[in-house]
Design an enzyme around this catalytic site. Sequence first.
Site, PDB file in Angstrom:
ATOM      1  CB  CYS A 171     -34.248 -14.031  -6.383  1.00 24.84           C
ATOM      2  SG  CYS A 171     -33.107 -13.110  -7.422  1.00 24.84           S
ATOM      3  CG  ASN A 219     -35.516 -20.447 -14.773  1.00 29.08           C
ATOM      4  OD1 ASN A 219     -35.731 -21.384 -15.527  1.00 29.08           O
ATOM      5  ND2 ASN A 219     -35.547 -19.194 -15.168  1.00 29.08           N
ATOM      6  CB  CYS A 256     -31.340  -9.554 -19.344  1.00 34.72           C
ATOM      7  SG  CYS A 256     -31.685  -9.593 -17.591  1.00 34.72           S
ATOM      8  CB  CYS A 266     -37.126 -12.136  -3.859  1.00 41.29           C
ATOM      9  SG  CYS A 266     -37.539 -10.400  -4.060  1.00 41.29           S
ATOM     10  CB  SER A 280     -37.824  -5.694 -14.028  1.00 42.08           C
ATOM     11  OG  SER A 280     -38.424  -6.575 -13.105  1.00 42.08           O
ATOM     12  CB  CYS A 297     -29.536 -12.186 -13.801  1.00 47.85           C
ATOM     13  SG  CYS A 297     -28.873 -11.729 -15.375  1.00 47.85           S
ATOM     14  CB  SER A 315     -40.769  -8.668  -9.631  1.00 48.75           C
ATOM     15  OG  SER A 315     -39.813  -8.669 -10.648  1.00 48.75           O
ATOM     16  CG  LEU A 316     -47.990  -8.851  -8.624  1.00 47.78           C
ATOM     17  CD1 LEU A 316     -47.896  -7.489  -7.947  1.00 47.78           C
ATOM     18  CD2 LEU A 316     -49.270  -8.929  -9.447  1.00 47.78           C
ATOM     19  CG  HIS A 317     -42.896 -12.842  -8.424  1.00 49.85           C
ATOM     20  ND1 HIS A 317     -42.983 -12.943  -9.798  1.00 49.85           N
ATOM     21  CD2 HIS A 317     -41.686 -12.264  -8.180  1.00 49.85           C
ATOM     22  CE1 HIS A 317     -41.874 -12.463 -10.333  1.00 49.85           C
ATOM     23  NE2 HIS A 317     -41.078 -12.042  -9.380  1.00 49.85           N
ATOM     24  N   GLY A 329     -29.727  -7.371  -9.036  1.00 51.47           N
ATOM     25  CA  GLY A 329     -29.916  -6.116  -8.310  1.00 51.47           C
ATOM     26  C   GLY A 329     -31.306  -5.526  -8.474  1.00 51.47           C
ATOM     27  CD  GLU A 330     -35.754  -2.973  -7.186  1.00 52.13           C
ATOM     28  OE1 GLU A 330     -36.286  -4.075  -7.352  1.00 52.13           O
ATOM     29  OE2 GLU A 330     -36.059  -1.963  -7.867  1.00 52.13           O
ATOM     30  CD  GLU A 350     -25.185 -14.237 -13.709  1.00 47.53           C
ATOM     31  OE1 GLU A 350     -26.243 -14.458 -14.320  1.00 47.53           O
ATOM     32  OE2 GLU A 350     -24.873 -14.791 -12.656  1.00 47.53           O
ATOM     33  CB  CYS A 397     -30.312  -8.139  -4.896  1.00 46.31           C
ATOM     34  SG  CYS A 397     -31.877  -7.233  -4.767  1.00 46.31           S
TER      35      CYS A 397
HETATM   36  N1  SAH Z   1     -34.837  -6.644  -8.832  1.00 45.65           N
HETATM   37  C1  SAH Z   1     -35.654  -6.481  -9.973  1.00 45.65           C
HETATM   38  C2  SAH Z   1     -34.973  -6.844 -11.266  1.00 45.65           C
HETATM   39  C3  SAH Z   1     -34.139  -8.079 -11.249  1.00 45.65           C
HETATM   40  S1  SAH Z   1     -34.991  -9.614 -10.985  1.00 45.65           S
HETATM   41  C4  SAH Z   1     -36.941  -7.234  -9.817  1.00 45.65           C
HETATM   42  O1  SAH Z   1     -37.059  -7.998  -8.863  1.00 45.65           O
HETATM   43  O2  SAH Z   1     -37.835  -7.028 -10.624  1.00 45.65           O
HETATM   44  C5  SAH Z   1     -35.638  -9.923 -12.605  1.00 45.65           C
HETATM   45  C6  SAH Z   1     -36.728 -10.945 -12.650  1.00 45.65           C
HETATM   46  O3  SAH Z   1     -36.215 -12.277 -12.478  1.00 45.65           O
HETATM   47  C7  SAH Z   1     -37.765 -10.732 -11.589  1.00 45.65           C
HETATM   48  O4  SAH Z   1     -39.066 -10.782 -12.096  1.00 45.65           O
HETATM   49  C8  SAH Z   1     -37.477 -11.871 -10.675  1.00 45.65           C
HETATM   50  O5  SAH Z   1     -38.559 -12.106  -9.885  1.00 45.65           O
HETATM   51  C9  SAH Z   1     -37.099 -12.952 -11.654  1.00 45.65           C
HETATM   52  N2  SAH Z   1     -36.503 -14.127 -11.014  1.00 45.65           N
HETATM   53  C10 SAH Z   1     -35.676 -14.166  -9.963  1.00 45.65           C
HETATM   54  N3  SAH Z   1     -35.383 -15.446  -9.635  1.00 45.65           N
HETATM   55  C11 SAH Z   1     -36.033 -16.231 -10.520  1.00 45.65           C
HETATM   56  C12 SAH Z   1     -36.139 -17.652 -10.703  1.00 45.65           C
HETATM   57  N4  SAH Z   1     -35.484 -18.474  -9.931  1.00 45.65           N
HETATM   58  N5  SAH Z   1     -36.921 -18.098 -11.714  1.00 45.65           N
HETATM   59  C13 SAH Z   1     -37.568 -17.245 -12.538  1.00 45.65           C
HETATM   60  N6  SAH Z   1     -37.502 -15.909 -12.420  1.00 45.65           N
HETATM   61  C14 SAH Z   1     -36.750 -15.403 -11.411  1.00 45.65           C
HETATM   62 FE1  SF4 Z   2     -33.426  -8.603  -5.760  1.00 43.78          FE
HETATM   63 FE2  SF4 Z   2     -35.140  -8.708  -7.840  1.00 43.78          FE
HETATM   64 FE3  SF4 Z   2     -33.907 -10.944  -6.952  1.00 43.78          FE
HETATM   65 FE4  SF4 Z   2     -35.787  -9.792  -5.466  1.00 43.78          FE
HETATM   66  S1  SF4 Z   2     -36.074 -10.728  -7.502  1.00 43.78           S
HETATM   67  S2  SF4 Z   2     -33.781 -10.541  -4.709  1.00 43.78           S
HETATM   68  S3  SF4 Z   2     -35.414  -7.629  -5.868  1.00 43.78           S
HETATM   69  S4  SF4 Z   2     -32.933  -9.164  -7.868  1.00 43.78           S
END
Ligand code: SAH
Ligand code: SF4
Length: 371
Positions: A126, A314, A112, A123, A215, A357, A238-240, A183-184, A91, A119
């Site tokens: 995600c 989301n 994006c 996480c 990211s 995505c 991506s800290l969270h 993906g990462e 995507e 991936c």
């Molecule tokens: N793997 C990399 C880049 C892709 S994820 C990373 O983790 O940074 C891109 C962003 O989308 C990250 O900050 C991720 O935490 C966020 N993301 C993933 N799932 C999400 C969701 N359900 N709601 C909001 N943001 C989300």
């Molecule tokens: Fe992979 Fe980034 Fe999603 Fe974590 S947030 S599963 S590293 S795409």
Amino acid sequence: MLPDIKSLTREELEAQFKTWGEPIYRVKQLMDWLYVQRVTDWDAMTNLSKQLREKLRSEFSLGTLKLARIQGSRDTTRKFLWQLADGAFIESVLIPANPSLYGEASDRHTLCISTQVGCAYGCKFCASGLDGWKRNLSPHEIVEQVMSVERHCAAEEAAIAGKTATSFPGTRIVDNIVVMGMGEPFANYDNLLKALRLLNSPWGGRIGARKITVSTSGLAPQIRKFADEPEQFSLAISLHGATDEVRGRIMPVNKKYPLKELTAALDYYQMQRGRFITFEYILIAGVNDAPEHARPLATLAKRLKAKVNLIPYNTVEDLPWSRPDEETCEQFLRALRAEKVVCTLRREKGHDIDAACGQLRLKRERELAAG
Ligand code: SAH
Ligand code: SF4
């Protein structure tokens, strides 16, 4: 299968042209056809000799992405689902700078892009990691997301004006890139860097390095490597979660690179670059959205001079998490601002299409698997 021409760096193209006895300025012409005119056919490259075009055709493929689905309308955020040559789906999400209120489409856009199919990092919140990792994208599959979106938009504009577009000189529709799709990116480091260099090159995409943001979920060794690259690409983390307890609960990568190691790598990045980083922080109800979670986040952000992007979660089908109510999000924002942290809160409505995505692709893969 032939290698794709858009997976070769400028230096690799120059070496190839040298062995063919072709002058270097031909590389510039070729790259112009690929990344500025964005043609999809060797024969369109009319200032290259027929003989050179035949040589290129016999050694390289000139692949594009097949548009499988598109979601959203022309003046809002739009998701593109692409099918790759091997059938896999990825995507890209196109976000206008100022989503239109009155039907006028914005001419500045952020795209994006994805770097892997699936991936491996899993996480817990995600969609991209739900079915695991399939493969890395090659450089041309990363770069081609930008070219394909631009071709699509230019053809659309042309159709509205009652014309057909065959080449699209000069018009850059995408002027910001965020590598935040599926993906990462740092787990596909070499292909990522090749792609970013092609997009940044003055002979290629000409998109400023600072306008390209990668990211990562926090791969410390690659953050250090990235800090040593000559280009000024931007970095987001991506800290969270600002404690190992909270972060470890939702991000398995935190076991491998706990906050101490991650922040040491970010210190190094700061030292090398002197540039701001961005922390992305998804607000998930009952997980990381309480005032006591804001305090360690503020401390970390101030120490690293990081800007914080708060993103209400989301909803993802099959996952147990939910987004906090508006007041909780606003309160969290106020708590950070009270500590003098630079931060923003994403407030737009309609997050079903703005969703991160990975979801559209997952749906399609599952539909296909179900026959
Ligand atoms: N793997 C990399 C880049 C892709 S994820 C990373 O983790 O940074 C891109 C962003 O989308 C990250 O900050 C991720 O935490 C966020 N993301 C993933 N799932 C999400 C969701 N359900 N709601 C909001 N943001 C989300
Ligand atoms: Fe992979 Fe980034 Fe999603 Fe974590 S947030 S599963 S590293 S795409």
